[in-house]
Write a protein that holds these residues in place. Structure first.
Motif, mmCIF file in Angstrom:
data_model
loop_
_atom_site.group_PDB
_atom_site.id
_atom_site.type_symbol
_atom_site.label_atom_id
_atom_site.label_comp_id
_atom_site.label_asym_id
_atom_site.label_seq_id
_atom_site.Cartn_x
_atom_site.Cartn_y
_atom_site.Cartn_z
ATOM 1 N N THR A 49 -41.640 3.288 -33.806
ATOM 2 C CA THR A 49 -43.008 3.317 -33.300
ATOM 3 C C THR A 49 -44.004 3.746 -34.370
ATOM 4 N N LEU A 50 -43.662 4.734 -35.188
ATOM 5 C CA LEU A 50 -44.590 5.143 -36.240
ATOM 6 C C LEU A 50 -44.729 4.051 -37.293
ATOM 7 N N GLY A 103 -45.139 10.064 -30.067
ATOM 8 C CA GLY A 103 -45.877 8.811 -30.043
ATOM 9 C C GLY A 103 -47.365 9.024 -29.933
ATOM 10 N N MET A 104 -47.762 10.043 -29.176
ATOM 11 C CA MET A 104 -49.178 10.323 -28.967
ATOM 12 C C MET A 104 -49.800 11.040 -30.158
ATOM 13 N N VAL A 105 -49.274 12.213 -30.513
ATOM 14 C CA VAL A 105 -49.892 13.031 -31.563
ATOM 15 C C VAL A 105 -49.487 12.528 -32.950
ATOM 16 N N GLY A 106 -48.181 12.289 -33.154
ATOM 17 C CA GLY A 106 -47.741 11.729 -34.426
ATOM 18 C C GLY A 106 -48.270 10.324 -34.630
ATOM 19 N N GLY A 120 -50.718 4.740 -21.126
ATOM 20 C CA GLY A 120 -51.718 4.396 -22.124
ATOM 21 C C GLY A 120 -51.248 3.212 -22.941
ATOM 22 N N THR A 121 -51.736 3.124 -24.171
ATOM 23 C CA THR A 121 -51.331 2.047 -25.053
ATOM 24 C C THR A 121 -49.835 2.136 -25.353
ATOM 25 N N MET A 122 -49.140 1.035 -25.171
ATOM 26 C CA MET A 122 -47.718 0.986 -25.514
ATOM 27 C C MET A 122 -47.564 0.476 -26.941
ATOM 28 N N ILE A 123 -46.959 1.269 -27.789
ATOM 29 C CA ILE A 123 -46.721 0.835 -29.169
ATOM 30 C C ILE A 123 -45.636 -0.235 -29.195
ATOM 31 N N ASN A 124 -44.576 -0.009 -28.422
ATOM 32 C CA ASN A 124 -43.462 -0.963 -28.336
ATOM 33 C C ASN A 124 -42.935 -0.942 -26.908
#
Length: 809
Positions: free
Chosen positions: A530-531, A570-573, A686-690
């Protein structure tokens, strides 16, 4: 276990393999389903775990643990052990004291808390079976285990206290005599004028709920391996942990060692679930021994030790009342919760019930609440974090009350919930305890879940089944969960002695490839993937070829005070990565405009190119731009060479993901066996990264929640002896018990978080106990059975149906 998924944008549904409608990145990488980058090495056995760390001259440690639940530790006789073949040393609390080693700090403190640190090894008293008393070091693990059995402990036994409520009664055996009580700490969560609401209530629902003791049970047990270099004075520790930077901080604090001489590495970690959140005594001991012996030392916990020594969780007793009017409108909530702390405070103190109670009102518009939280010590393994951190218990209690309210008033359960939901236009919304929700449509998730599971036709199916002697039930729950834990100042002011910011460093070299350094660690969540996607999205790169993510090494990554807890990476990082990558992107854009003699506003970056919009023939590769930046010549005025950016993100607020879970069940009246027929999740994170990573987290969380709802229970006898110390006694769910999980996605981006992510990791565990509790109550409604106690195992359900002994109520 399998799952199916659907993705809904704000208007039209999309197929599971389509891209989200809410997309923020020009590179179209955020929101893409790519395979997890870490999986090849995990699936092929190439990922190094602590047990794989083998160094020349390494010796092995075994822990001597208390066989008694409560007693005075009079003597430790290690003479026979020291004479055993291969034994190098035996370490006791006296040795640690002589070396100047202090106590382990408790990281969550409340005013008046009686326990703020704990001895690494027992000194004059033991408080639970499994408490570390001494350490034996030998040439191999088997010799160490054999010698540990030869260490003789003289313990004068004392009466054991195994019931937290009884521990608070007058005349109870006192565990810590200097306290003159078994109350570790207390807290009152309150807002509004709740007593006035009860005075005017037309309906009051009063109930007692009991949630059993559980544990996280990661597939990899805890472990630590340390080596010390006497020439440089540097110590390196490999440890299976969620928080490598906090482990380092505690080592330095407890041992008095300088931080620049200590390195902590979290290699591959086989699950954490909160169990591996706190630093543990064994990690300190391994470091001390490595330095004293000038040899590498390793300790790996076996499964029985995990039952005896790793933090446990969940056990609470709730006495609560809910006030409502005659139309089912909830007016207020009040009550008391007793939290079984165990032998002493873990690193989290009484933070678990505080967090759980803080979100107890969930999606409901209720402004009056008071809950008195009491943390009582007992002769059990200390209790601490477990995925969900108090919210599964609070959600079970609240949602059972809502169902009971609907039954009392003969109202539809869904209608009662819709009547009490916070309206979307009322957000941001400050709940009774001061949490400010960041937006969401709770009614929409409930409607979608009920439509998915066929609520409108279920009553007819249920009636038909009952006519045939079959017991079918349906349950559904909508919850809101705090994630991300921000800002740091507020969290620390609340007694949590760690900040909650995250710092990310991104470096791009002349090849145009990027390396992301983040102090968080991964225990299987997919953080590396995800990052990488966030970075690649902002920089126009391919996440699978062009980005490397480095995690969990204190020597190479920025300091991370909270790391992988609180559904925050996922949120803060992700937000910190988003901001750092944007700063590099800005520099690439400016440099490209300079090199192509174009306007900055006309430059676009995607798919490995930096080009003038509408004219891709005027383009440079990212590699060409990066080379120019690193070469340091022909730069725009004022631009410094290089492409390296560090960005710290301290969330200005917590985020509040939410979901509705719904399930249908069938109970066999002859055996009490329960089968989950369908399980539906409608989630907004919220926004899904993956999306694939999101679905994996949801499915895994639901599976854990089902285990806690139906099977798992840690049991102690009246002497404080644990009766569940293997998977023969402590039942985990298998693929047989877990149904297909149907997942529907909604997306409401978090307004205060760059990228819009809300966090997700714990969400799947929050609702299953409540959903299944409501479904069981519905199935057993003809019997007049109240569901107030977990787990809902076959024996409990059979006894309830047949009115024999302790049943579901």
């Amino acid at each position: 276990m399998t799952w199916t998924a659907r993705l809904q944008g704000e208007a039209q549904p999309q197929a599971a393999d389509e891209q989200p409608s809410l997309h923020l990145g020009p590179g179209r990488v955020i929101g893409r389903r790519i395979q997890r980058l870490e999986d090849p090495r995990l699936l092929t056995g190439q990922a190094p775990f602590v047990a794989d760390v083998n160094l020349p001259g390494m010796v092995h440690a075994a822990i001597v643990r208390s066989p008694a639940a409560h007693g005075y530790l009079r003597t430790i006789d290690a003479a026979e052990a020291l004479g055993s073949p291969g034994v190098q040393a035996v370490l006791t609390a006296k040795d640690l004291d002589e070396l100047g080693v202090g106590e382990m700090p408790v990281h969550w403190l409340r005013p008046g808390q009686r326990n703020v640190s704990n001895p690494i090894l027992a000194t004059d008293k033991v408080y639970y079976v499994g408490q570390p008393v001494a350490v034996v070091v030998a040439d191999d693990a088997y010799a160490a285990e054999d010698a540990a059995e030869l260490v003789s402990l003289e313990i004068d036994p004392l009466p054991a206290m195994v019931n937290a409520e009884e521990a608070l009664q007058p005349g109870a055996t006192i565990l810590h005599e200097e306290w003159e009580t078994n109350l570790l700490a207390e807290h009152i969560a309150s807002g509004g004028d709740v007593d006035r609401q009860f005075e005017h209530a037309e309906v009051v629902i009063a109930e007692r709920f009991q949630i059993q003791r559980q544990a996280g049970m990661p597939i990899e047990t805890r472990g630590a391996a340390a080596t010390y270099d006497p020439l440089t004075g540097e110590l390196t520790l490999w440890v299976s942990t969620q928080m490598p930077h906090l482990v380092k901080t505690d080592i330095c604090q407890v041992c008095g060692w300088p931080g620049h001489k200590v390195r902590v590495i979290a290699p591959a970690v086989g699950g954490g679930f909160g169990v591996k959140e706190p630093p543990y005594p064994e990690e300190i001991v391994v470091c001390v021994l490595a330095k004293q012996l000038a040899r590498p030392v390793k300790w790996v916990e076996d499964r029985r030790e995990h039952f005896l020594a790793s933090v446990q969780a969940r056990e609470m007793t709730w006495d609560v009342e809910l006030a409502a009017d005659g139309n089912g409108r909830i007016l207020g909530l009040r009550g008391r919760v007793i939290y079984d702390v165990g032998g002493h405070a873990s690193a989290q103190g009484i933070g678990v019930p505080i967090v759980g109670t803080g979100m107890m009102l969930g999606p409901y518009d209720v402004q009056h609440m008071r809950v008195h939280i009491l943390g009582a010590v007992t002769n059990k393994v200390p209790a601490g974090a477990y995925r969900g951190f108090g919210r599964p218990q609070a959600t079970f209690v609240m949602e059972r009350l809502v169902d009971e309210l609907a039954a009392r008033l003969n109202l539809d359960r869904a209608a009662v919930r819709q009547r009490n939901f916070i309206a979307p236009h009322a957000q941001p919304y400050r709940n009774a305890l001061g949490h400010v929700y960041d937006g969401g449509d709770y009614g929409r998730t409930l409607d979608r879940a009920l439509r998915q599971i066929g609520y409108d036709v279920f009553a007819a199916r249920q009636a038909e089944a009952r006519a045939q002697g079959r017991l079918l039930g349906i349950g559904f729950v909508t919850f809101v969960m705090e994630a991300g834990l921000g800002p740091s100042e507020q969290i620390v002011r609340g007694g949590h002695m760690t900040g909650t910011y995250e710092t990310v460093l991104i470096r791009m070299d002349p090849s145009g490839k990027a390396v992301v350094y983040c102090g968080s660690s991964s225990q299987g969540q997919g953080h590396e993937t995800t990052l990488a996607q966030v970075c690649a999205d902002r920089l126009g790169l391919d996440p699978e070829r062009d980005v490397v993510v480095v995690l969990g090494d204190t020597a190479t990554t920025p300091y991370s005070p909270a790391s992988a807890i609180g559904s925050r990476v996922g949120m803060v990082g992700g937000a910190a990565t988003f901001l750092a990558a944007d700063r590099i992107r800005e520099k690439l854009v400016k440099l490209t405009a300079h090199l192509l003699e174009a306007n900055v506003g006309d430059i676009e970056i995607s798919e490995g190119l930096a080009y003038v919009q509408g004219s891709k023939d005027r383009a440079l590769t990212i590699q060409e731009v990066a080379t120019a930046a690193c070469l340091g010549s022909n730069l725009p005025d004022g631009m410094l060479p290089g492409l390296e950016v560090s960005e710290t993100f301290d969330p200005p607020v917590s985020t509040f993901p939410y979901a509705t879970h719904a399930a249908t069940v069938e109970i066999d009246p002859d055996t009490g066996g329960l089968t989950i027929l369908r399980y539906v999740v409608v989630q907004d994170c919220g926004t899904m990264i993956n999306p694939s990573v999101v679905e994996g987290q949801i499915a895994g969380g639901v599976a854990q929640g089902i285990g806690g709802a139906l099977l798992e229970q840690l049991v102690y006898n009246s002497d404080g002896q644990p009766l569940t110390t293997s998977f023969m006694d402590y039942l985990l769910p298998t693929a047989v018990e877990i149904p297909d999980i149907e997942i529907v996605h909604l997306q409401t981006p978090a307004p205060d978080i760059p990228g819009g992510m809300k966090g997700l990791g714990e969400a799947g565990t929050v609702a299953p106990a409540a959903v299944l509790g409501n479904a069981v109550a519905d199935a057993l409604a003809p019997f007049g059975i109240r569901v107030t106690t977990l787990p809902l195992d076959p024996d409990r359900l059979w006894r309830a149906i047949n009115r024999r002994g302790d049943g579901a109520s």
